[in-house]
Write a protein that holds these residues in place. Structure first.
Motif, PDB file in Angstrom:
ATOM      1  N   PHE A 167       1.893   1.785  -3.424  1.00  0.00           N
ATOM      2  CA  PHE A 167       0.737   2.320  -4.143  1.00  0.00           C
ATOM      3  C   PHE A 167       0.570   3.827  -3.861  1.00  0.00           C
ATOM      4  N   PHE A 169     -10.154   9.205  -3.713  1.00  0.00           N
ATOM      5  CA  PHE A 169      -9.169  10.149  -4.245  1.00  0.00           C
ATOM      6  C   PHE A 169      -8.840   9.841  -5.707  1.00  0.00           C
ATOM      7  N   GLU A 170      -8.677   8.552  -5.986  1.00  0.00           N
ATOM      8  CA  GLU A 170      -8.396   8.124  -7.352  1.00  0.00           C
ATOM      9  C   GLU A 170      -9.528   8.514  -8.300  1.00  0.00           C
ATOM     10  N   GLN A 199       1.727  10.113  -9.650  1.00  0.00           N
ATOM     11  CA  GLN A 199       0.644  10.323 -10.602  1.00  0.00           C
ATOM     12  C   GLN A 199       0.094  11.754 -10.514  1.00  0.00           C
ATOM     13  N   LEU A 213       3.063   1.000  11.971  1.00  0.00           N
ATOM     14  CA  LEU A 213       2.141   0.491  12.991  1.00  0.00           C
ATOM     15  C   LEU A 213       2.005  -1.034  12.909  1.00  0.00           C
ATOM     16  N   ALA A 262      -8.273   6.311  -0.541  1.00  0.00           N
ATOM     17  CA  ALA A 262      -7.511   6.206  -1.795  1.00  0.00           C
ATOM     18  C   ALA A 262      -8.443   5.965  -2.975  1.00  0.00           C
ATOM     19  N   LEU A 309      -8.127   3.934   4.965  1.00  0.00           N
ATOM     20  CA  LEU A 309      -7.119   4.448   4.035  1.00  0.00           C
ATOM     21  C   LEU A 309      -7.409   3.994   2.602  1.00  0.00           C
ATOM     22  N   ILE A 310      -7.806   2.733   2.471  1.00  0.00           N
ATOM     23  CA  ILE A 310      -8.157   2.216   1.137  1.00  0.00           C
ATOM     24  C   ILE A 310      -9.389   2.957   0.605  1.00  0.00           C
ATOM     25  N   TYR A 370       0.835  -1.206   0.000  1.00  0.00           N
ATOM     26  CA  TYR A 370       0.000   0.000   0.000  1.00  0.00           C
ATOM     27  C   TYR A 370       0.870   1.256   0.000  1.00  0.00           C
ATOM     28  N   LEU A 374       0.853   3.563   8.803  1.00  0.00           N
ATOM     29  CA  LEU A 374       0.193   2.256   8.891  1.00  0.00           C
ATOM     30  C   LEU A 374       1.196   1.117   8.786  1.00  0.00           C
ATOM     31  N   ILE A 427       2.971  -2.651  16.464  1.00  0.00           N
ATOM     32  CA  ILE A 427       1.955  -3.142  17.412  1.00  0.00           C
ATOM     33  C   ILE A 427       1.449  -4.542  17.134  1.00  0.00           C
ATOM     34  N   LEU A 428       1.767  -5.085  15.960  1.00  0.00           N
ATOM     35  CA  LEU A 428       1.274  -6.446  15.720  1.00  0.00           C
ATOM     36  C   LEU A 428       2.254  -7.490  16.269  1.00  0.00           C
ATOM     37  N   ILE A 474       0.659   7.088  -6.359  1.00  0.00           N
ATOM     38  CA  ILE A 474      -0.361   8.151  -6.405  1.00  0.00           C
ATOM     39  C   ILE A 474       0.302   9.532  -6.365  1.00  0.00           C
ATOM     40  N   LEU A 511      -7.966   0.859  10.264  1.00  0.00           N
ATOM     41  CA  LEU A 511      -7.205   1.977   9.688  1.00  0.00           C
ATOM     42  C   LEU A 511      -6.912   1.734   8.201  1.00  0.00           C
ATOM     43  N   ALA A 512      -6.526   0.511   7.893  1.00  0.00           N
ATOM     44  CA  ALA A 512      -6.252   0.163   6.497  1.00  0.00           C
ATOM     45  C   ALA A 512      -7.516   0.308   5.658  1.00  0.00           C
ATOM     46  N   PHE A 540     -11.702  10.890  -7.845  1.00  0.00           N
ATOM     47  CA  PHE A 540     -11.732  12.340  -7.996  1.00  0.00           C
ATOM     48  C   PHE A 540     -10.651  12.803  -8.977  1.00  0.00           C
ATOM     49  N   LEU A 555      -7.428  -2.859  14.981  1.00  0.00           N
ATOM     50  CA  LEU A 555      -7.111  -1.437  14.774  1.00  0.00           C
ATOM     51  C   LEU A 555      -6.433  -1.229  13.413  1.00  0.00           C
ATOM     52  N   VAL A 556      -5.428  -2.054  13.151  1.00  0.00           N
ATOM     53  CA  VAL A 556      -4.708  -1.937  11.876  1.00  0.00           C
ATOM     54  C   VAL A 556      -5.655  -2.201  10.708  1.00  0.00           C
ATOM     55  N   HIS A 584      -1.659  11.390   2.285  1.00  0.00           N
ATOM     56  CA  HIS A 584      -2.043   9.975   2.122  1.00  0.00           C
ATOM     57  C   HIS A 584      -0.822   9.064   2.216  1.00  0.00           C
TER      58      HIS A 584
END
Lengths: 71, 242
Positions: free
Chosen positions: A26, B140-141, A33, A66, B137, B133-134, A23, A63, A70-71, A30, B129-130, B143, B125-126, A56
């Motif tokens: 990715f 945003f893409e 891009q 994180l 994204a 975020l996705i 990610y 992330l 934390i994992l 962006i 959050l992911a 837009f 939590l992760v 972003h």
């Protein structure tokens, strides 16, 4: 049963780390891009969009960190 | 005989050289002054275009920008006036906005997924959050796709700038004078209700057809292009007379 639970958690952690790393890549794409698009088409909100893409990317980095911490 | 005297002067083995007459710069005669048949004819066409687009907004987030002051594009020539900038109609954005809204509220229902309860809080939590975020994204893409995919009509040409997926882009352009035929299509209920559709521009250039989909007010675009073509033809005609 406990071993199985640990295996699942370790697998989950590895998947989360790989997923968040992808990610992050990715998010970098962006950013690139938006910069390319902004060079081709100039309009009032280009600066804001570039800023959003960087924010972003920072979130994606957070992330990823994180998921390691934390994992 | 006059010929004999020539032969005496020129031996058979001699290289015959030809004197190149130096071109004497002739004074350029002043061109005949031809009164311009209609000096303001092309200007009249332009005036009609301005009248047509008079009511269009100049807000940067509009799908139809008339003579924008800030807008620019990479291949724009100096002093090339931008007449219209078009993006997809706002109605076409409702789909992804709806999906984005659903994605935002979806974590409220994650409690219903029994598998997630199995994981400890840090994993959840992760994951959440992911998820956000996705979602961000994705929105945003979408837009970016709407904002940067533009169709531009300038005083000289039409340019279609398309960005496909992440890194592919396609820029098609045709001179106004090369446009042969323009077709406006409004199909279906939503297009009729919200007045948006497709414009097909047939050209005599390398790209035979430029297709601009889901743009607002295709009839206006058609009329503007008609006037611009008229202006171009008028200019060509005036150029020939001069």
């Amino acid at each position: 049963m406990t071993d199985l639970a640990e295996i699942i958690l370790v697998a989950g952690k590895i998947m989360a780390m790989v997923g968040t790393l992808l990610y992050l890549v990715f998010a970098s794409v962006i950013v690139k891009q938006v910069r390319t698009m902004s060079a081709d088409v100039v309009d009032k909100f280009n600066g804001i969009l570039t800023t959003i893409s960087y924010i972003h990317w920072i979130f994606a980095l957070v992330l990823f960190v994180l998921s390691i911490v934390i994992l | 005989m006059p010929r004999a005297s020539d032969l005496n002067d020129i031996a058979p083995d001699d290289v015959v050289t030809k004197k190149v007459e130096e071109e004497v710069a002739k004074p350029i005669e002043p061109e005949e002054k031809i009164t311009r048949v209609s000096k303001s004819a092309s200007g009249e066409y332009r005036q009609k275009v301005y009248e047509l687009i008079k009511g269009a907004t100049k807000t940067p987030l509009s799908a139809l920008l008339a003579r924008p002051k800030i807008f620019n594009f990479d291949s724009r020539e100096e002093n090339e006036e931008i007449i219209l900038v078009l993006r997809r109609h706002w109605f076409t954005n409702l789909r992804w906005i709806g999906i984005f809204g659903l994605m935002l509220v979806a974590p409220m229902f994650f409690g219903w997924v029994p598998l997630l309860d199995y994981f400890p809080w840090n994993y959840r939590l992760v994951f959440v959050l992911a998820w956000y975020l996705i979602s961000l994204a994705m929105a945003f893409e979408q837009f970016l796709s709407w904002y940067f995919n533009v169709f531009v009509i300038t005083e000289e040409r039409v340019i279609d700038i398309d960005f496909y997926n992440l890194l592919d882009k396609k820029i098609s352009e045709a001179k106004i004078g090369m446009i042969q035929d323009v077709t406006a299509l409004v199909e279906g209920v939503s297009q009729t209700m919200f007045n948006y559709g497709t414009v097909l521009i047939q050209t005599a250039s390398e790209i035979p057809v430029i297709k601009i989909e889901k743009i607002p007010n295709p009839n206006l675009v058609l009329k503007v292009l008609q006037q611009m073509r008229g202006e171009e033809e008028q200019e060509e005609m005036e150029g020939r007379i001069r």
